[in-house]
Design a protein around this motif. Sequence first.
Motif, short mmCIF file in Angstrom:
data_model
loop_
_atom_site.label_atom_id
_atom_site.label_comp_id
_atom_site.label_asym_id
_atom_site.label_seq_id
_atom_site.Cartn_x
_atom_site.Cartn_y
_atom_site.Cartn_z
N LEU A 1 0.82 -1.21 0.00
CA LEU A 1 0.00 0.00 0.00
C LEU A 1 0.86 1.27 0.00
O LEU A 1 0.54 2.24 -0.68
N HIS A 2 1.97 1.21 0.74
CA HIS A 2 2.89 2.36 0.78
C HIS A 2 3.29 2.85 -0.60
O HIS A 2 3.60 4.01 -0.79
N ASN B 1 -3.11 9.71 -5.49
CA ASN B 1 -3.10 8.59 -4.54
C ASN B 1 -4.50 8.02 -4.41
O ASN B 1 -5.03 7.86 -3.31
N ARG C 1 -6.92 1.91 -5.03
CA ARG C 1 -6.57 0.92 -4.02
C ARG C 1 -6.73 -0.46 -4.63
O ARG C 1 -7.36 -0.62 -5.66
N PHE D 1 -9.96 4.92 -3.42
CA PHE D 1 -9.93 5.63 -2.13
C PHE D 1 -11.34 6.03 -1.71
O PHE D 1 -11.70 5.95 -0.54
N TRP E 1 -16.63 -1.12 -3.92
CA TRP E 1 -15.95 -2.30 -3.37
C TRP E 1 -16.83 -3.52 -3.58
O TRP E 1 -18.05 -3.44 -3.46
N PRO F 1 -14.60 -1.39 2.35
CA PRO F 1 -13.24 -1.30 1.82
C PRO F 1 -12.44 -2.57 2.05
O PRO F 1 -12.57 -3.22 3.09
N ALA G 1 -8.89 -4.96 2.28
CA ALA G 1 -7.78 -4.89 3.22
C ALA G 1 -6.79 -3.83 2.76
O ALA G 1 -6.38 -3.79 1.61
N TYR G 2 -6.43 -2.94 3.68
CA TYR G 2 -5.45 -1.92 3.32
C TYR G 2 -4.04 -2.50 3.25
O TYR G 2 -3.21 -2.02 2.52
N ALA G 3 -3.79 -3.50 4.07
CA ALA G 3 -2.47 -4.13 4.03
C ALA G 3 -2.63 -5.56 3.57
O ALA G 3 -2.71 -6.47 4.37
N SER H 1 3.75 -9.06 2.95
CA SER H 1 3.17 -7.72 2.99
C SER H 1 4.03 -6.72 2.26
O SER H 1 3.65 -5.59 2.08
#
Lengths: 626, 294
Positions: free
Chosen positions: A285-286, A386, A389, A394, A538, A543, A545-547, A580
Amino acid sequence: MVSPALAPDDVVNALSIEDSIAYLKSKHPDAVADDEREGYSGVLVQASKLVEVARAIRDDLGFDYLSSATAVDYLGAGDHMEMVYHAYRTSGGGALVFKAQTEREDPEIPSLVRVWRGADFQEREAWDLYGIKFPGHPNLRRILMWEGFHGHPMRKDWREAYYEEEQKPFDNRWPGGHAHRSEEKNVFGKNVTYPPDIDLNRLMDTSESEVYASLGLGVDVERILDKDGFETNELVVNMGPHHPSTHGVFRMVLTVDGETVTSLEPVMGYLHRNHEKIGERNTYLHNIPFTDRLDYISSMGNNHGYVLAVEQLMSLGRKYNPPTYRCEAIRVMMVELSRIVNHLWAIGFWLNDIGAFFTPVLYFIQERERILDFFEAVAGSRMMCNYMRFGGLFGDLPERIKSVSNLTNDRIRDYNTMQFLTEMVNERIPRTIDELEQLLTQNEILLERSIGVGILSGDDAINYSAAGPLLRGSGVAYDVRRADPYSIYPELDFDVAVEQDGDMYARYRVRVTELRESVRILKQILPRLEATEGESIWADGKPGAYAPRVPFGEAYGRVENGKGELGYYVVSAGGRGGSSNPWRYHVRAPSFINLTPMGLMSSGYKVADIVGILGSIDIVLGETDR
Amino acid sequence: MDLNLQELERTEFPVPAELENNIAITSLSQLYNWGRRNSMWPMLFGLACCAIEMIATASSRFDFSRFGFEVMRATPRQADLMIVSGTVTKKMVVPIVRLYNQMPEPKYVLAMGACASGGGPFKEGYNVVSGIDKYLPVDVYVPGCPPTPQALLFGMIALQRKIDGQSIANGDDVPWYGIGPAEPTPVPVLGPDIIDPRQMDMIRRQAEAAAEDMAMVGQRELPSATQLVAAKVATAETTGAASAAISDDALSFVLPTGGNPWTEAEEIREKRRLRALARKAVRASRRSAEAEEE
């Protein structure tokens, strides 16, 4: 299964990827083997036979376009270096992935420059960052770092000065409320030990002499007599990294004979900000905000390529929901809007380069601001959106658009989103394009300056791995949106812009046509947005998983960005529950690879045309140097 | 503060009546600064993403010409202001310092965005200089990634305010009002890594230390949070006291004189643990309630 025996070209050209691999294995049974690692595709080729196999791939099987060539360091996972190649057919279809492995100590892999000239810069990058030698490469020097830099920084055991830990998220930096910073560990930011007898004077200018040596010039320039018996000297002219052509910190070293350029060597790395090294420390994600800063004119397109690559990997796992239709429609809309931004910017600054200094571009920037307002209202930022996702976005489009950054002299804006978009797509943007065409397309000065200048033939364009308007301006109708479709492009109605002449004007025409085609796509997107109003972006309504934990494997996600084919090669090291952080994160940057034919396109033209030719390629340094 | 003509005409100095409307009195510094602040020409010099916002600021919608930043000049010799717009890399800082040395005085530097101010998101990179202020004196820092055009304009106006406060009479305050030209900034050298000539002493000492297998000058090992907790547990075991004072030389420079960060770290951890437990309990009760409903 088609028999792998030799067949006439047209039949072989139509072989599917599996049949092509079967053909390769039957022709080179001892050199080619399936890549049987979990989640991997393609073939492993014995390094000593690589050139032979590559020729078969290009000539027998018709994979004439080398999209990407990159290195991976498998330290601790087999302890070898690997070169990964993605070859495509310009007639369309998927990739033939082939790899060659070598030892980590003194790695050596034969160069493919003689097969695909497009491998030139990419192999130099692999030498620079990984220390892989390429016997047969005509000009193997560092490309992003300078000659004399210590070590090869992308190797897994090379640690930067501010190294903290292998992977993010890092350990707590505020134990008990007392901040730790990496600078405190290494106050002067150095990770080099110097010999005690270090002498500054000896270090001066080592990198410079290498650059000039590569042009084949000795210290004394030879005296040449021209046809009239006059003495003429070839002159070396350095241009950049600081110069007024507004393409960033790009540098060219050229030799000129009078006003005519005889050879040209691009020198880059002045904005090399270690995107890939940082990307391997980051979580998946970063990396999304970092992709914004690659081609900073069209950040939405960069996001799209990256999320496609990671989604490919995630789909190998169990828990993965593909994005919904509304999500895909919004993605495509954003990408097409940023393509419009990109082409307006590109044409405007190309006009700067050929003499229309800053007057036309002001009109294009005005329209661009309108689109940026929309991005800001939706994603929160003008340029670095940004926005995308994995498996979604986002956020959905807001109901009303309010200007976040209204100036006191701007009208306060508060629009219904769909009304704003409809007005923009149906009226404003077409009006700008009409105005642009009316003023420029038949403009006599523009025709004089650009027709027949900077010619690149179609065969060369393919062989040099050119992409985007540079490739299509040379008569090759290759657009990833059509050739290897992704997202909802297959159901959209649009044409691939193509021009036959291969000069600066042809590239301009391609961009103008693509502007119109983008508007055509946007007009088809709007009803789709209206039809899906209220649907979630979605898959399961909330939403994702962000990670994400990503299973073992490799993926190559590519999109047609404004500048050309943008690809992301991502390797996941897997592990229990998935990794990850990416093990390898590589960007196939169109701005970088499109510069490979720059020398070829420039020689024989006048000095005054050089910046125009550079402008017609349309590079952005954030992506060139990464 | 700008010059106001009406105010300048109202003066306490005796002025003949027939000249009253034609004479204005002000200080030389103020007049000089007024001229300078309103003709600050930036250098046409883009580095990275911020350069795009800089161009947008120069373009029609925002238009910094309105504030006296008139035109951008491509040559440093005609520029008063260097806007460092983007990531400064080790390879690029060499030409940047050269360009700065070529600018005539008085000259100003504006660090635009996170990268130019301190390395920004790319700080950890091996080719990135963490802020142009490691090499050049910076007058204004504009935060943002990239800063919006409004933010850049604000920074540029802040620079104008700074100029208002400078006085030609005070050579100590502003270098270029002293006697003679200033020394040029030493140009960094690209060796095995970038070398700032001003750091040569330190580098030599480091090299000597390394040759004798001593610790690098300027490098320290900092304890990580886990190490801190581990050490805390170890001390608690040996001394039997929960809040034993730690007197390790390697750590003393991060530890403040009052309070013990390890106990604080422990307290924070304990609070977090309790909060997590509470959340867990809430979730469990909610789940059981849902199960009952079904």
